[in-house]
Design a protein around this motif. Structure first.
Motif, mmCIF file in Angstrom:
data_model
loop_
_atom_site.group_PDB
_atom_site.id
_atom_site.type_symbol
_atom_site.label_atom_id
_atom_site.label_comp_id
_atom_site.label_asym_id
_atom_site.label_seq_id
_atom_site.Cartn_x
_atom_site.Cartn_y
_atom_site.Cartn_z
ATOM 1 N N HIS A 107 80.934 71.206 -14.248
ATOM 2 C CA HIS A 107 81.393 70.380 -13.130
ATOM 3 C C HIS A 107 81.941 69.061 -13.659
ATOM 4 O O HIS A 107 81.354 68.468 -14.564
ATOM 5 C CB HIS A 107 80.243 70.048 -12.180
ATOM 6 N N LEU A 108 83.028 68.598 -13.055
ATOM 7 C CA LEU A 108 83.550 67.260 -13.303
ATOM 8 C C LEU A 108 83.607 66.565 -11.951
ATOM 9 O O LEU A 108 84.290 67.032 -11.032
ATOM 10 C CB LEU A 108 84.938 67.300 -13.945
ATOM 11 N N VAL A 109 82.848 65.474 -11.827
ATOM 12 C CA VAL A 109 82.740 64.743 -10.567
ATOM 13 C C VAL A 109 83.113 63.285 -10.811
ATOM 14 O O VAL A 109 82.794 62.715 -11.857
ATOM 15 C CB VAL A 109 81.299 64.831 -10.002
ATOM 16 N N GLN A 110 83.776 62.705 -9.830
ATOM 17 C CA GLN A 110 84.186 61.294 -9.897
ATOM 18 C C GLN A 110 83.461 60.524 -8.799
ATOM 19 O O GLN A 110 83.369 60.989 -7.663
ATOM 20 C CB GLN A 110 85.694 61.239 -9.667
ATOM 21 N N PHE A 111 82.929 59.357 -9.143
ATOM 22 C CA PHE A 111 82.344 58.434 -8.172
ATOM 23 C C PHE A 111 83.023 57.081 -8.364
ATOM 24 O O PHE A 111 83.391 56.722 -9.483
ATOM 25 C CB PHE A 111 80.833 58.274 -8.376
ATOM 26 N N GLU A 112 83.135 56.323 -7.265
ATOM 27 C CA GLU A 112 83.773 55.011 -7.367
ATOM 28 C C GLU A 112 82.962 54.055 -8.232
ATOM 29 O O GLU A 112 83.534 53.208 -8.916
ATOM 30 C CB GLU A 112 84.001 54.421 -5.973
ATOM 31 N N ALA A 113 81.619 54.181 -8.196
ATOM 32 C CA ALA A 113 80.768 53.274 -8.975
ATOM 33 C C ALA A 113 79.470 53.978 -9.344
ATOM 34 O O ALA A 113 79.085 54.965 -8.715
ATOM 35 C CB ALA A 113 80.464 52.014 -8.170
#
Length: 100
Positions: free
Chosen positions: A59-65
């Motif tokens: 999995h590759l996940v992006q979060f703002e912070a």
């Protein structure tokens, strides 16, 4: 912006339990300014070289912070289903990074 890559190793025979957990966990990502960018289930033929064990999923996940990721992990609804994660996942290699 932070990026989380997970190499997920599932206990043999627990794939369906893992999928049940993912049905809860993946939609929860959106609640915390996150986005699932990639979810891969690589076959043996997809690897050119791998001196480590082949993961069941990547999995590759992006979060703002970072705080958004922390809030995701503490989500009360998600926590109700952690027993499915514990039953189905043998181990996870989690890699945090930023875009260069």
């Amino acid at each position: 912006m932070i990026f989380i890559t997970q190499l997920i190793y599932v206990n043999e025979g627990q794939e369906n339990v893992f999928h049940q957990f993912e049905e809860v966990a993946i939609p929860t990502i959106l609640k915390y300014k996150g986005r699932l960018l990639l979810r891969l289930r690589p076959s043996e033929g997809a690897f050119i070289e791998h001196p480590i064990e082949r993961p069941y999923e990547i999995h590759l996940v992006q979060f703002e912070a970072e705080q958004d990721f922390d809030n995701f992990k503490q989500d009360e609804e998600r926590k109700k289903f952690l027993h499915l994660k514990e039953q189905s996942i043998r181990s996870v290699l989690l890699i945090k990074g930023t875009k260069l």
